[in-house]
Design a protein around this motif. Structure first.
Motif, PDB file in Angstrom:
ATOM      1  N   PHE A  10       0.875  -1.178   0.000  1.00 44.81           N
ATOM      2  CA  PHE A  10       0.000   0.000   0.000  1.00 44.81           C
ATOM      3  C   PHE A  10       0.908   1.222   0.000  1.00 44.81           C
ATOM      4  O   PHE A  10       1.350   1.689   1.050  1.00 44.81           O
ATOM      5  CB  PHE A  10      -0.888  -0.011   1.240  1.00 44.81           C
ATOM      6  CG  PHE A  10      -2.036   0.963   1.203  1.00 44.81           C
ATOM      7  CD1 PHE A  10      -1.861   2.281   0.801  1.00 44.81           C
ATOM      8  CD2 PHE A  10      -3.302   0.561   1.592  1.00 44.81           C
ATOM      9  CE1 PHE A  10      -2.915   3.182   0.775  1.00 44.81           C
ATOM     10  CE2 PHE A  10      -4.380   1.452   1.570  1.00 44.81           C
ATOM     11  CZ  PHE A  10      -4.180   2.760   1.161  1.00 44.81           C
ATOM     12  N   PRO A  11       1.239   1.780  -1.182  1.00 45.17           N
ATOM     13  CA  PRO A  11       2.209   2.872  -1.264  1.00 45.17           C
ATOM     14  C   PRO A  11       1.528   4.249  -1.228  1.00 45.17           C
ATOM     15  O   PRO A  11       1.092   4.775  -2.248  1.00 45.17           O
ATOM     16  CB  PRO A  11       2.858   2.623  -2.630  1.00 45.17           C
ATOM     17  CG  PRO A  11       1.744   2.007  -3.454  1.00 45.17           C
ATOM     18  CD  PRO A  11       0.818   1.306  -2.509  1.00 45.17           C
ATOM     19  N   ALA A  12       1.443   4.835  -0.055  1.00 43.11           N
ATOM     20  CA  ALA A  12       0.813   6.155   0.081  1.00 43.11           C
ATOM     21  C   ALA A  12       1.158   6.729   1.439  1.00 43.11           C
ATOM     22  O   ALA A  12       1.308   5.986   2.419  1.00 43.11           O
ATOM     23  CB  ALA A  12      -0.703   6.053  -0.068  1.00 43.11           C
ATOM     24  N   ARG A  13       1.269   8.047   1.495  1.00 42.27           N
ATOM     25  CA  ARG A  13       1.502   8.664   2.801  1.00 42.27           C
ATOM     26  C   ARG A  13       0.329   8.346   3.733  1.00 42.27           C
ATOM     27  O   ARG A  13      -0.797   8.134   3.276  1.00 42.27           O
ATOM     28  CB  ARG A  13       1.692  10.168   2.661  1.00 42.27           C
ATOM     29  CG  ARG A  13       0.492  10.944   2.162  1.00 42.27           C
ATOM     30  CD  ARG A  13       0.869  12.418   1.983  1.00 42.27           C
ATOM     31  NE  ARG A  13      -0.243  13.219   1.515  1.00 42.27           N
ATOM     32  CZ  ARG A  13      -0.577  13.392   0.251  1.00 42.27           C
ATOM     33  NH1 ARG A  13       0.119  12.775  -0.690  1.00 42.27           N
ATOM     34  NH2 ARG A  13      -1.598  14.149  -0.090  1.00 42.27           N
ATOM     35  N   ALA A  58      -0.662  -4.494  -5.519  1.00 41.63           N
ATOM     36  CA  ALA A  58      -0.601  -3.145  -4.956  1.00 41.63           C
ATOM     37  C   ALA A  58      -2.012  -2.677  -4.618  1.00 41.63           C
ATOM     38  O   ALA A  58      -2.981  -3.019  -5.316  1.00 41.63           O
ATOM     39  CB  ALA A  58       0.054  -2.180  -5.940  1.00 41.63           C
ATOM     40  N   LEU A  59      -2.120  -1.879  -3.558  1.00 39.90           N
ATOM     41  CA  LEU A  59      -3.410  -1.340  -3.105  1.00 39.90           C
ATOM     42  C   LEU A  59      -3.372   0.179  -3.181  1.00 39.90           C
ATOM     43  O   LEU A  59      -2.466   0.820  -2.641  1.00 39.90           O
ATOM     44  CB  LEU A  59      -3.684  -1.768  -1.659  1.00 39.90           C
ATOM     45  CG  LEU A  59      -3.592  -3.255  -1.320  1.00 39.90           C
ATOM     46  CD1 LEU A  59      -3.788  -3.466   0.174  1.00 39.90           C
ATOM     47  CD2 LEU A  59      -4.626  -4.036  -2.111  1.00 39.90           C
ATOM     48  N   ALA A 117      -7.681  -0.659  -6.946  1.00 37.61           N
ATOM     49  CA  ALA A 117      -7.833   0.790  -6.809  1.00 37.61           C
ATOM     50  C   ALA A 117      -9.286   1.153  -6.565  1.00 37.61           C
ATOM     51  O   ALA A 117     -10.202   0.378  -6.853  1.00 37.61           O
ATOM     52  CB  ALA A 117      -7.333   1.492  -8.075  1.00 37.61           C
ATOM     53  N   ALA A 118      -9.487   2.355  -6.048  1.00 42.84           N
ATOM     54  CA  ALA A 118     -10.844   2.872  -5.870  1.00 42.84           C
ATOM     55  C   ALA A 118     -11.401   3.300  -7.220  1.00 42.84           C
ATOM     56  O   ALA A 118     -10.687   3.855  -8.061  1.00 42.84           O
ATOM     57  CB  ALA A 118     -10.848   4.039  -4.896  1.00 42.84           C
ATOM     58  N   ASP A 119     -12.695   3.067  -7.411  1.00 43.46           N
ATOM     59  CA  ASP A 119     -13.339   3.303  -8.703  1.00 43.46           C
ATOM     60  C   ASP A 119     -13.824   4.749  -8.817  1.00 43.46           C
ATOM     61  O   ASP A 119     -15.018   5.028  -8.865  1.00 43.46           O
ATOM     62  CB  ASP A 119     -14.505   2.324  -8.880  1.00 43.46           C
ATOM     63  CG  ASP A 119     -15.080   2.354 -10.293  1.00 43.46           C
ATOM     64  OD1 ASP A 119     -14.407   2.890 -11.193  1.00 43.46           O
ATOM     65  OD2 ASP A 119     -16.200   1.853 -10.483  1.00 43.46           O
TER      66      ASP A 119
END
Length: 381
Positions: free
Chosen positions: A199-202, A277-278, A303-305
Motif C-alpha cells: 500500500f504505497p501512500a503517505r 498493490a493497493l 484501486a478505488a473506482d
C-alpha cells in the motif's frame, strides 16, 4: 528558456516528482530550471538533475506572506531573466500570478487536484489554478473538473497525464540485492512464502488505510490465508492517524499481517517485493501515479473506482476497481487476488505493464510539457 516552478515543498508526492521531471527536461533541452520552494528531502535529487533551488516561504497561506512572496518572485524573474512561471499549488500560484503581472514572464499552472471548495471564498482561492495562460490537467478527470468549476478556462486546458519513469520502474532494472536490502530494512522475509500486498501512500485518512485494515479484519475473521500488507508512506505530522491505524491493527488481530514501514525511497524495489498493490483512496486521486508505477512493475492493482484511477486501472484486465470507502468491496477484491493462482496474477501484471508503457511515461510528460512552454513563448503574456 529559463523556467521557474513554484511548489511549496520538495517532500514526497506526485506534484513534487513532476516538478523534478520537468526540471530535468528543461535542463536537457539547454535551459535553466529554477524551483522556488521551502525545500525538503528531494533537494539533492533536484540538484543532481541540474535544477536550482530558490528557498522562499511559499508553503505559507498567510495573506501577507503570499503578497510579499509576489515581490520576491518578481525580483527573481527580473534578475534571472525568467521566461515562464509555472505554479503547482494554490498559495504560491497567487504569488506567481501577481509576479507575472509585474514582469514580462508568462504564467501557467498545473491543476494537481480537485481542491475542494465549499464556500465562495474558497472557490475564489482555488480558481487561481485555472488562471494560467495554459492550464495543465494531469488527467481527463481533472480536465472535466476544471471545465465544470472554471468554465472560463476551458479553451486553455491541456491534458498531460503524469508519467512513469519506465527505465526505473522495470523489473529487469531492479537487482535482487536491492529488494533483499529493502526487505531486511523492513524486517520482511523475502523471497516470501506469503503473498505481499503493498500500500504505497503517505499515511493520511483520505488514502484509505483505515478502510483497508477493516477489510483485512473481515478476511481474517473468515479464516482466509492472509497477505502480508505493507503500509509504505510518510507519516510525518500525522501521529494521531498512525495511532488510529495501530489501534485497528490490534483490534482485528492483524499484528502478524500488517506492517507500517514508513517512507520508502526505492519504490521500484518495493513493488518488486510485492505481489499486488493497493490504492483504495476514499477521495478521488487526480491521476494515480502509484497505481501506474505498480502496473509498470507488472503488479496487479486494486484501486478505488473514481478519479484518475479510472484512466490507469482497467478492471478485469490490469487489476480491480472497487467502490470507494467500502471495506466489504475492498475485501472481496483482495480475496479474489489472494485466491487466484500466481500464473493468473502474473498475466494480469503483464497486461498492466503493457498498458502503462504504451499510455503513460515520463518522457511523454516531459515532451508534452515542453510543447506547452513553446506554445506560450510564442504568444503574448
Amino acid at each position: 528558456m529559463i523556467l521557474l516552478q513554484l511548489i511549496p515543498q520538495l517532500e514526497a508526492g506526485g506534484a513534487e516528482r513532476t516538478t523534478l521531471e520537468v526540471a530535468q527536461a528543461v535542463v536537457a533541452a539547454g535551459g535553466r530550471a529554477l524551483v522556488v520552494s521551502e525545500g525538503g528531502r528531494m533537494e539533492a535529487e533536484l540538484a543532481a538533475l541540474g535544477g536550482e533551488l530558490v528557498r522562499l516561504p511559499v508553503a505559507s497561506k498567510n495573506p501577507w506572506t503570499v503578497w510579499r512572496n509576489a515581490g520576491r518572485i518578481a525580483r527573481i524573474v527580473r534578475s534571472e531573466g525568467v521566461d515562464i512561471i509555472h505554479a503547482r499549488s494554490r498559495a504560491p500560484a497567487w504569488s506567481g500570478k501577481w509576479a507575472a503581472a509585474r514582469t514580462d514572464a508568462h504564467f501557467i499552472t498545473t491543476y494537481h487536484g480537485t481542491y475542494n471548495g465549499k464556500t465562495g471564498l474558497k472557490r475564489w482561492y482555488n480558481a487561481v489554478m485555472a488562471r494560467g495562460e495554459r492550464v495543465i490537467a494531469n488527467s481527463n478527470f481533472i480536465a472535466d473538473h476544471i471545465r465544470t468549476h472554471h468554465p472560463f478556462a476551458a479553451d486553455r486546458i491541456r491534458v498531460i497525464p503524469r508519467g512513469v519513469d519506465l527505465d526505473s520502474f522495470d523489473p529487469q532494472a531492479v537487482a535482487p540485492d536491492r529488494v533483499a536490502g529493502l526487505a531486511a530494512a523492513w524486517g520482511v522475509e523475502w523471497p516470501s512464502s506469503r503473498l505481499i500486498a503493498l500500500f504505497p501512500a503517505r499515511l493520511t485518512g483520505w488514502k484509505g488505510q483505515r478502510e483497508t485494515l477493516i477489510a483485512l479484519g473481515q478476511l481474517k475473521a473468515e479464516g482466509l490465508t492472509m497477505p502480508l500488507t505493507l503500509l509504505a508512506g510518510d507519516a510525518q505530522g500525522r501521529d494521531a492517524y498512525r495511532g488510529e491505524l495501530e489501534s485497528l491493527i490490534a483490534q482485528y488481530g492483524l499484528e502478524d499481517d500488517v506492517r507500517i514501514v514508513g517512507h520508502c525511497t526505492d519504490m521500484p524495489a518495493a513493488f518488486a517485493m510485492a505481489d499486488i498493490a493497493l490504492t483504495p483512496s476514499v477521495e478521488p486521486e487526480a491521476f494515480g501515479r502509484t497505481a501506474a508505477e505498480a502496473g509498470a512493475m507488472h503488479r496487479p492493482v486494486i484501486a478505488a473506482d473514481h478519479g484518475g484511477a479510472r484512466e490507469v486501472v482497467l478492471p478485469g484486465e490490469t487489476g480491480w476497481r472497487v467502490e470507494p470507502g467500502n471495506p466489504a468491496a475492498l475485501a472481496a477484491a483482495i480475496r479474489e487476488a489472494v485466491s487466484m493462482s500466481a500464473e493468473r496474477r502474473a498475466a494480469i501484471g503483464e497486461r498492466a505493464a503493457h498498458f502503462i508503457r504504451t499510455q503513460f511515461s515520463t518522457r511523454a510528460l516531459q515532451a508534452a510539457t515542453l510543447r506547452v512552454y513553446d506554445e506560450v513563448l510564442n504568444s503574448q503574456p
